[in-house]
Design a protein around this motif. Structure first.
Motif, PDB file in Angstrom:
ATOM      1  N   ASP C  88       3.185 -36.224  22.381  1.00  0.00           N
ATOM      2  CA  ASP C  88       4.057 -37.120  23.163  1.00  0.00           C
ATOM      3  C   ASP C  88       3.593 -37.225  24.613  1.00  0.00           C
ATOM      4  O   ASP C  88       3.640 -38.300  25.212  1.00  0.00           O
ATOM      5  CB  ASP C  88       5.510 -36.609  23.143  1.00  0.00           C
ATOM      6  N   VAL C  90       0.573 -36.910  25.744  1.00  0.00           N
ATOM      7  CA  VAL C  90      -0.627 -37.755  25.783  1.00  0.00           C
ATOM      8  C   VAL C  90      -0.230 -39.229  25.654  1.00  0.00           C
ATOM      9  O   VAL C  90      -0.730 -40.091  26.376  1.00  0.00           O
ATOM     10  CB  VAL C  90      -1.622 -37.355  24.665  1.00  0.00           C
ATOM     11  N   ALA C  91       0.717 -39.493  24.739  1.00  0.00           N
ATOM     12  CA  ALA C  91       1.129 -40.885  24.509  1.00  0.00           C
ATOM     13  C   ALA C  91       1.824 -41.477  25.735  1.00  0.00           C
ATOM     14  O   ALA C  91       1.661 -42.655  26.044  1.00  0.00           O
ATOM     15  CB  ALA C  91       2.048 -40.949  23.291  1.00  0.00           C
ATOM     16  N   SER C  92       2.580 -40.656  26.458  1.00  0.00           N
ATOM     17  CA  SER C  92       3.372 -41.195  27.567  1.00  0.00           C
ATOM     18  C   SER C  92       2.619 -41.236  28.894  1.00  0.00           C
ATOM     19  O   SER C  92       3.135 -41.725  29.897  1.00  0.00           O
ATOM     20  CB  SER C  92       4.679 -40.411  27.718  1.00  0.00           C
ATOM     21  N   ASN C  93       1.383 -40.711  28.919  1.00  0.00           N
ATOM     22  CA  ASN C  93       0.561 -40.798  30.133  1.00  0.00           C
ATOM     23  C   ASN C  93      -0.667 -41.647  29.852  1.00  0.00           C
ATOM     24  O   ASN C  93      -1.365 -41.410  28.862  1.00  0.00           O
ATOM     25  CB  ASN C  93       0.123 -39.393  30.578  1.00  0.00           C
ATOM     26  N   SER C  94      -0.952 -42.619  30.710  1.00  0.00           N
ATOM     27  CA  SER C  94      -2.026 -43.557  30.388  1.00  0.00           C
ATOM     28  C   SER C  94      -3.415 -42.927  30.489  1.00  0.00           C
ATOM     29  O   SER C  94      -4.363 -43.410  29.877  1.00  0.00           O
ATOM     30  CB  SER C  94      -1.940 -44.790  31.280  1.00  0.00           C
TER      31      SER C  94
END
Lengths: 130, 127, 100
Positions: C88, C90-94
């Motif tokens: 999560d 990784v997914a929420s940080n560009s």
């Protein structure tokens, strides 16, 4: 979301391949797509089928192969890094006049361009190394 | 080799010294191959990575360590359109190095500028 | 932006360089031997506690537990995560940067 994974270390010596595996498994479970797992530096050693760990230990290589089979994962070993370290598939063995090959099931050998392409095509690239 | 015109910001982070391990050399190989993809490439040199750029590396002489001196390759990067080379100011100062001791012209970044550069990237490759 | 640190702060300067160069509001995940930087009662406790004013710091619980530590050993304010929450992050940080 589309993830690319880079593994920079071989099995057992460092935790990198284990962490990458746990991360990849968790990402797949959450419904994310793994565009590619690219193995570089000593990470290419994750792709040798001659690995024989003790029976009570995890089999890092087979674990990747199985995850690849179950999820149609693209496991790519860098050709330049692999040749330096004695990892060959059938074609490469033939091309270099070697009498054996040792690539594990589910892995394929290709160029560094595959890593760059993974970076371009994926939403995220996560690096596991030492 | 171009990927349908997609241009991303790629950052190569070099934090390891040359020769003691293969990371510096193999990371340079990625940069060279990656150049064909015509992405927006930057390289940063932080911590011991600064030593990769030290002038006068002598490795292949008869009394040497017997490895290829790859520091010359950094000078060839310009020909691959890899022109954005950044060095962390503090790492360079800690090591008593100055820009005239480096094999290529670089831009020196302070902490805030380095953080800003990192934040602007799409893909960060660390070795 | 997400930074990952997998090195013990006693072994390398990965954590100190990360703390120096990351920007306010960034997230830092400590995992593998990096978890040793997340523990109470160490010479890094003050530095890491101060850093909590600037960054969100997370630590990977499986790596904490593997090393004989428990959630009680983790500096107050550091968020504990599992592999799914790592995903999560990784997914929420560009952008993700590994401080190897």
């Amino acid at each position: 979301m589309k993830f690319a994974i880079l593994v920079n270390e071989g099995p057992y010596q460092h935790q990198a391949s284990d962490s990458a595996y746990q991360f990849t498994k968790a990402a797949l479970k959450k419904g994310h797509e793994i565009f590619r797992v690219f193995f570089y530096h000593d990470g290419v050693n994750n792709g040798t089928r001659l690995t024989v760990p003790p029976q009570d230990d995890r089999h890092v290589v087979n674990r990747w192969s199985e995850l690849s089979k179950e999820n149609n994962l693209d496991l790519v070993v860098c050709i330049a890094a692999a040749q330096r370290r004695g990892l060959l598939d059938e074609n490469e063995a033939k091309r270099h006049g070697k009498n054996a090959n040792n690539i594990a099931e589910g892995f394929r050998i290709s160029g560094l361009g595959q890593l760059i392409e993974a970076g371009v095509q994926s939403d995220r690239l996560v690096v596991f190394g030492d | 080799m171009e990927e349908e015109g997609v241009v991303k910001k790629f950052l190569y982070v070099n934090r390891k010294a040359p020769y003691g391990s293969i990371y510096a050399l193999e990371s340079l190989e990625v940069v060279l191959i990656g150049a064909a993809f015509e992405q927006d490439v930057s390289m940063v040199f932080i911590d011991d990575g600064v030593y990769q750029l030290k002038k006068d590396q002598q490795t292949s002489v008869s009394s040497g360590i017997g490895m290829k001196d790859f520091s010359k390759t950094y000078r060839a990067l310009e020909g691959y359109d890899v022109e954005k080379l950044y060095v962390d100011k503090k790492s360079m100062e800690e090591r008593g190095l100055s820009v005239d001791e480096l094999v290529v012209p670089v831009t020196i970044l302070d902490d805030a500028q380095m953080g800003e550069l990192m934040e602007q990237q799409d893909v960060v490759l660390s070795f | 932006m997400l930074h990952t640190v997998n090195k013990s702060p006693y072994e390398t300067n990965s954590l100190s360089s990360c703390l120096r160069l990351a920007r306010k509001g960034h997230t830092i995940l400590l995992f593998e031997n990096g978890i040793y930087g997340a523990l109470k009662g160490t010479c890094f406790e003050n530095v890491v506690t101060d850093a909590l004013n600037k960054y969100q710091i997370c630590v990977l619980m499986p790596d904490i537990e593997a090393r004989g530590m428990r959630v009680d050993n983790v500096i107050t304010g550091i968020k504990t995560v599992d592999y799914a929450e790592f995903v999560d992050l990784v997914a929420s940080n560009s952008t993700v940067q590994a401080w190897l």
